[in-house]
Design an enzyme around this catalytic site. Structure first.
Site, PDB file in Angstrom:
ATOM      1  N   ASP A  47       4.877  -2.859   3.753  1.00  0.00           N
ATOM      2  CA  ASP A  47       3.438  -2.605   3.807  1.00  0.00           C
ATOM      3  C   ASP A  47       2.986  -2.175   5.204  1.00  0.00           C
ATOM      4  OD1 ASP A  47       0.802  -2.576   2.933  1.00  0.00           O
ATOM      5  OD2 ASP A  47       0.858  -4.609   2.119  1.00  0.00           O
TER       6      ASP A  47
ATOM      7  N   GLU B 173      -6.667  -4.490  -5.536  1.00  0.00           N
ATOM      8  CA  GLU B 173      -6.848  -5.369  -4.377  1.00  0.00           C
ATOM      9  C   GLU B 173      -8.258  -5.242  -3.779  1.00  0.00           C
ATOM     10  OE1 GLU B 173      -3.162  -6.270  -1.694  1.00  0.00           O
ATOM     11  OE2 GLU B 173      -3.080  -4.158  -2.260  1.00  0.00           O
TER      12      GLU B 173
END
Length: 645
Positions: free
Chosen positions: A408, A463
């Protein structure tokens, strides 16, 4: 469907199309062209007064008007004098373990123009039935820095366009998580450019063009369209721009530098009607074939994931998610950030992985990509940037039995980050670890070269319901026609309560996203710890047929068909796995649909569908027989899913 009929008739003329290349007049410029196997698409190159330009035609109609070509390097410009040419017919086939279509047949015609000048090289052009592409090749010896790219895309101004502003903020730079904008060709963008892909509707929306890139490697940077296109005389010309200096915490150079010979990424234009663009696999078809021989360890599937609703928590929480994955038959569980903070993690994590293996569930672990290029504190970090550290870490967790990694926060499209992406993929392949890239660039065909790249984020996904507002119904519709066209998309659907509470997106709409959005590993964002108060367990208790849906819905597909839709109104896809078609749709406004099923084969079909009940948080299941059409009634922000057998 006009082009499909034309293409079948013209397919026999592939050799004629590829050989009819070079024309020149006594006084006019020299021209070279190459056409698609069906003869419908042509890309033509013109050499005039020491410069090269190109244009694209569809059935003889100009789609991209004469547009500039060329590169500028610190050793001088790429040559623009054509001194040789070569042609070949491209015929390839390959299979993908995941994606919108399993079996891929690649047919195209290629023209290579040899270029002489200060920097010798070549212009490589491809014409396929679903689009055209071109790239530059720099020949010779020695390192060169590319200082700029002259490539342009000349389109009619004022036509409908769907564009993604490139992310500017420090946290989300280079993550492709802004909101898609519906505007017009020629609109100026805010900030630092329009990210790929960019979608345009031409000629009264009878012809659609998507611009993107493919087969980007470590010799170049990720690029995008310039934010200030030139608008003149009813036309607009978009240029190519490099990353911004601020990306990646100002780490890395903006202008790519590489030792020759090397090639730029393909500049790709998908061209067709809406269905042809959505169904295209050209971005992956243009990428380098994989060298991987053993693919048995690549396992597409569904994943339980705690982060959006409960963060990572402790190992007890992850055991609850594991138990739920085992109950429903999901293949994976993802342990997200900060698992290294668990007490005695070096012993606890391998034991958890072993527990999961006994249950038939694979474990994925999250990693921070940083490195000095990001300031994100979530751990573990500093394990994916240094090559030796990265390889040792991958070997260690592979030895535990970990199946995959989520990496990420890359925050940059500069060349150094592109090199890190590809190094992670190379090393993961050696360790037989599947990969999910997050906080990352958009797909550029890498899944063909590295088929264990299961998914990439590059989307404003579920998210964002952790923030004041998440994606709306109109965003979901646009994603089908834009971002998910070019590759797997880790949107992480079905977050349940947050989407209902913030944007009035009910259960039927959210279930549809599990089919509409393609991802080699489909991470379901809803709470899956077995709670009877909310999340999946509560939903299954109220509607037992929904548990069956989640036990059966695939994550990899044999075929994908667009049945209906428009980027501003609604989207209905049919995806086939084996003998079963999974059909799903969502809408912005209430609408009645009559779906033609002819492309799915001969009926009758046994149809089982799930749709919205009396309220957005209610569901009903029904069964019927359908011969050649399916009638669907959708409320505003509604959705449905159905299986056809």
């Amino acid at each position: 469907m006009r082009r499909r009929r034309v293409r079948r008739w013209r397919g026999a003329w592939a050799w004629a199309c590829v050989l009819a290349l070079h024309a020149c007049g006594d006084d006019g410029p020299e021209r070279w062209s190459v056409s698609s196997p069906d003869g419908a698409l042509t890309i033509e190159v013109v050499e005039d007064q020491g410069a090269l330009a190109y244009r694209v035609l569809d059935d003889g109609i100009e789609v991209v008007a004469l547009s500039p070509l060329g590169l500028e390097t610190d050793a001088g410009p790429l040559g623009a004098r054509v001194v040789g040419e070569a042609t070949r017919i491209v015929e390839e086939s390959y299979a993908m373990p995941h994606g919108k279509r399993r079996e891929r047949a690649v047919r195209g015609n290629e023209l290579v123009l040899e270029l002489a000048g200060a920097v010798p090289g070549a212009l490589v052009l491809r014409a396929h039935d679903d689009g055209v592409a071109f790239r530059y090749r720099l020949e010779g010896e020695g390192e060169v820095r590319v200082k700029g790219e002259a490539t342009g895309f000349d389109l009619p101004a004022g036509e409908p366009a769907w564009l993604l502003p490139y992310d500017e903020g420090a946290l989300f730079a280079g993550s492709y998580e802004a909101t898609w904008v519906h505007g017009e060709s020629g609109d100026a963008g805010r900030g630092r450019g329009w990210a790929f892909p960019a979608l345009f509707a031409l000629d009264g929306e009878s012809r659609w063009v998507m611009i993107t890139e493919s087969d980007l490697d470590g010799a170049y940077a990720g690029t995008r369209l310039d934010e200030t296109p030139v608008v003149e005389g009813g036309r607009t010309r978009y240029g190519i721009r490099f990353p911004s200096p601020i990306e990646g915490g100002r780490v890395g150079e903006v202008e790519p530098r590489s030792a020759r010979p090397f090639a730029t990424p393909w500049r790709v234009l998908l061209i067709g009607d809406r269905a042809e663009v959505v169904e295209s696999t050209l971005v992956e078809d243009l990428a380098r074939p994989t060298e991987l021989e053993d693919t048995d360890w690549i396992r597409p599937g569904r994943a339980a994931w705690s982060w959006p609703t409960q963060l990572t928590g402790d190992v007890a929480q992850q055991r609850a998610y594991l138990a739920f994955a085992e109950r429903v038959g999901w293949e994976h569980v993802l342990v997200d950030a900060n698992w290294t903070d668990w007490e005695d993690a070096e012993a606890v994590v391998p034991a958890f992985v072993a527990e999961a293996a006994e249950a038939g569930v694979s474990v994925w672990l999250w990693y921070n990509s940083g490195g000095e290029h990001n300031g994100i504190s979530e751990a573990p970090r500093d394990r994916m940037s240094d090559p030796e550290v990265r390889r040792a870490e991958m070997a260690r967790i592979a030895g535990w039995g970990v199946a995959g990694i989520k990496v990420d926060f890359f925050q940059s499209d500069k060349q150094d980050r592109v090199q890190q992406y590809l190094a992670i993929l190379e090393d993961a392949g050696e360790a037989q670890l599947m990969v999910n890239l997050h906080g990352c660039t958009a797909p550029r065909g890498w899944a063909r070269t590295h088929p264990y790249l299961m998914t990439m984020e590059a989307i404003r996904g579920a998210e964002f319901y952790l923030f004041p507002s998440g994606p709306r119904a109109e965003d979901h519709v646009r994603y089908v026609f834009t971002r998910n066209v070019i590759g797997a998309m880790d949107y992480t659907p079905v977050i349940l309560e947050p989407a209902l509470e913030k944007n009035d997106l009910g259960w039927a709409h959210q279930l549809a996203l599990a089919v509409l959005f393609e991802s080699g590993v489909q991470h379901f964002a809803g709470r899956a710890d077995g709670s009877e108060e909310e999340g999946f367990a509560a939903l299954f208790a109220a509607y037992p047929f929904v548990e069956r849906f989640f036990a059966e819905v695939p994550a990899a597909w044999d075929e994908t068909v667009l049945l209906a839709g428009h980027p501003e109104t609604h989207a209905v896809l049919a995806r086939r796995r084996g003998e079963v078609w999974w059909v799903a749709g969502v809408t912005v406004e209430a609408r009645e649909l009559e779906l033609e099923l002819g492309r799915l084969g001969e009926g009758p079909f046994e149809v089982t569908r799930i749709e919205e009940g009396a309220t957005a948080d209610a569901l009903v299941e029904s069964s019927e027989e359908a011969l050649d059409r399916l009638s669907v009634s959708l409320p505003a922000r509604g959705g449905f899913v159905a299986t056809l057998r």
